[in-house]
Design a protein around this motif. Structure first.
Motif, PDB file in Angstrom:
ATOM      1  N   PHE A 144       0.821  -1.214   0.000  1.00 28.20           N
ATOM      2  CA  PHE A 144       0.000   0.000   0.000  1.00 28.20           C
ATOM      3  C   PHE A 144       0.859   1.269   0.000  1.00 28.20           C
ATOM      4  CE2 PHE A 144      -3.371  -2.733   2.006  1.00 28.20           C
ATOM      5  CZ  PHE A 144      -4.379  -2.486   1.073  1.00 28.20           C
ATOM      6  N   ASP A 145       2.006   1.238   0.680  1.00 22.00           N
ATOM      7  CA  ASP A 145       2.841   2.437   0.867  1.00 22.00           C
ATOM      8  C   ASP A 145       2.040   3.564   1.517  1.00 22.00           C
ATOM      9  OD1 ASP A 145       4.857   1.030  -0.308  1.00 22.00           O
ATOM     10  OD2 ASP A 145       4.951   2.197  -2.147  1.00 22.00           O
ATOM     11  N   MET A 146       1.166   3.193   2.459  1.00 20.60           N
ATOM     12  CA  MET A 146       0.258   4.145   3.100  1.00 20.60           C
ATOM     13  C   MET A 146       0.523   4.296   4.597  1.00 20.60           C
ATOM     14  SD  MET A 146      -2.303   5.749   1.436  1.00 20.60           S
ATOM     15  CE  MET A 146      -3.026   5.779  -0.209  1.00 20.60           C
ATOM     16  N   ARG A 147       1.683   3.875   5.060  1.00 14.89           N
ATOM     17  CA  ARG A 147       1.985   4.082   6.476  1.00 14.89           C
ATOM     18  C   ARG A 147       2.178   5.573   6.749  1.00 14.89           C
ATOM     19  NH1 ARG A 147       5.511  -1.028   8.665  1.00 14.89           N
ATOM     20  NH2 ARG A 147       4.890  -2.543   7.062  1.00 14.89           N
ATOM     21  N   VAL A 160       4.966   6.808   0.898  1.00 14.02           N
ATOM     22  CA  VAL A 160       4.861   7.733  -0.231  1.00 14.02           C
ATOM     23  C   VAL A 160       3.413   7.979  -0.656  1.00 14.02           C
ATOM     24  CG1 VAL A 160       5.376   5.831  -1.835  1.00 14.02           C
ATOM     25  CG2 VAL A 160       5.612   8.187  -2.595  1.00 14.02           C
ATOM     26  N   LEU A 161       2.575   6.952  -0.710  1.00 12.58           N
ATOM     27  CA  LEU A 161       1.193   7.181  -1.146  1.00 12.58           C
ATOM     28  C   LEU A 161       0.371   7.876  -0.069  1.00 12.58           C
ATOM     29  CD1 LEU A 161      -0.175   6.493  -3.890  1.00 12.58           C
ATOM     30  CD2 LEU A 161       2.080   5.473  -3.567  1.00 12.58           C
ATOM     31  N   ARG A 178      -0.527  -6.964  -1.998  1.00 10.21           N
ATOM     32  CA  ARG A 178      -0.528  -8.272  -1.332  1.00 10.21           C
ATOM     33  C   ARG A 178       0.274  -8.285  -0.032  1.00 10.21           C
ATOM     34  NH1 ARG A 178       2.444  -8.158  -5.969  1.00 10.21           N
ATOM     35  NH2 ARG A 178       4.608  -8.904  -5.899  1.00 10.21           N
ATOM     36  N   SER A 179       0.666  -7.130   0.453  1.00 10.34           N
ATOM     37  CA  SER A 179       1.433  -7.049   1.686  1.00 10.34           C
ATOM     38  C   SER A 179       1.090  -5.747   2.386  1.00 10.34           C
ATOM     39  CB  SER A 179       2.940  -7.102   1.380  1.00 10.34           C
ATOM     40  OG  SER A 179       3.705  -6.981   2.559  1.00 10.34           O
ATOM     41  N   GLU A 184      -2.288   0.193   8.571  1.00  9.11           N
ATOM     42  CA  GLU A 184      -2.243   0.782   7.233  1.00  9.11           C
ATOM     43  C   GLU A 184      -3.460   0.326   6.420  1.00  9.11           C
ATOM     44  OE1 GLU A 184       1.185   0.769   3.763  1.00  9.11           O
ATOM     45  OE2 GLU A 184       0.888  -1.025   4.977  1.00  9.11           O
ATOM     46  N   HIS A 185      -3.755  -0.958   6.495  1.00 10.19           N
ATOM     47  CA  HIS A 185      -4.921  -1.500   5.785  1.00 10.19           C
ATOM     48  C   HIS A 185      -6.209  -0.866   6.296  1.00 10.19           C
ATOM     49  CE1 HIS A 185      -7.477  -5.243   4.639  1.00 10.19           C
ATOM     50  NE2 HIS A 185      -7.540  -4.325   3.697  1.00 10.19           N
TER      51      HIS A 185
END
Length: 296
Positions: A144-147, A160-161, A178-179, A184-185
């Motif tokens: 996701f890169d959403m941390r 980054v996202l 997939r990770s 974050e999810h």
């Protein structure tokens, strides 16, 4: 003009940009060899060189799409980076991309770690905030890169996202995930303007997802972390994750996305250090396919 760019070997089929000649509408290809926050396998600073070398493996005629690469695309070289300083590097990326936009060209960036996308999209935001707020960001990635932070860093390949979402694009669509970290999810699920499809979703329901991508209205920006591919096809990445999508899956989705109005493209996290590595070949093919599907 490009205060922070060095001349390097050009991407295949690209032209050299000459300030004294008329610049045709098209695309500005740039390498951004930055990898300061990579947390597992370093080496994506080698990505631009590896992608350029791999691009010479392709023909000007694209058999899959029955088209030739005819659009104008200029390789302006590598953006200068400071691999010990994200902030300075980000400023140099933004300044370079804004120079590209002022020439009426669309940026295509080769990474480098995924944080470079902050600089490219940050430049689009600074150049035209209203246009940025109308963008749909298409994000191919295993993660996701959403941390919010990672290893106590606000700006990281894993955040980054999240930073891009905070700037306010119209929508973010994440493909091949997939990770993830649990929090974050949960954050992603709570956002009304974020959609995601796992690699399993793509393999089980690809036609439905292709129809969803076809339905996108307005301008898009495409960011491709090459680890979206299964490590069988892209082993040389910073954070490989098994059970990924195939190059055919990526090709099918790019065939829908590339013809749309596109604010920019980046391909990141290529850590190849050998000639002919499958990771760099697949990364170069993303850019090659994209350009082949463009009329200008």
């Amino acid at each position: 003009m490009f205060f922070y760019a060095d001349n390097m070997m050009r991407f295949a089929f690209s032209q050299e940009l000459n300030e004294e000649e008329e610049i045709e509408p098209g695309y500005a290809i740039m390498g951004i060899p930055f990898d300061s926050t990579t947390s597992y396998i370093a080496g994506s600073r080698n990505g631009p060189k590896a992608i350029r070398e791999a691009s010479y493996d392709f023909e000007s005629y694209n058999l899959r799409f029955d088209t030739s690469l005819t659009c104008f695309n200029y390789d302006i070289g590598d953006v200068q980076v400071n691999n010990g300083n994200y902030e300075k590097t980000n400023d140099m990326i933004k300044d370079t991309v804004i120079s590209v936009l002022e020439l009426g060209l669309t940026p295509i960036a080769m990474g480098g770690e995924h944080t470079i996308t902050n600089g490219v999209l940050g430049a689009i935001y600074d150049y035209d905030k209203d246009y940025f707020n109308d963008l749909t960001v298409i994000h191919f990635d295993a993660h996701f890169d959403m941390r919010n932070t990672y290893l106590d860093e606000k700006y990281s390949h894993a955040t980054v996202l999240r930073r891009i979402h905070e700037l306010g694009p119209k929508k973010i669509i994440q493909l091949g995930i997939r990770s993830a970290e649990y929090e974050e999810h949960e954050h992603v699920k709570q956002q009304e303007n974020i959609e995601y499809y796992t690699s399993h979703d793509i393999q089980d329901n690809k036609e439905a997802i292709l129809k969803e991508l076809e339905s996108i209205k307005g301008p898009i920006y495409i960011t491709v972390d090459i680890d979206v591919l299964d490590p069988a096809y892209a082993p040389s990445v910073g954070t490989p994750a098994s059970c990924g999508i195939t190059p055919r899956d990526l090709e099918d989705m790019m065939s829908i996305l590339a013809p749309k109005e596109t604010a920019g493209l980046d391909v990141v996290e290529v850590s190849s250090n050998t000639l002919g590595d499958s990771t760099s070949i697949n990364a170069a093919k993303v850019i090659y396919d994209f350009l082949c599907l463009k009329d200008y």
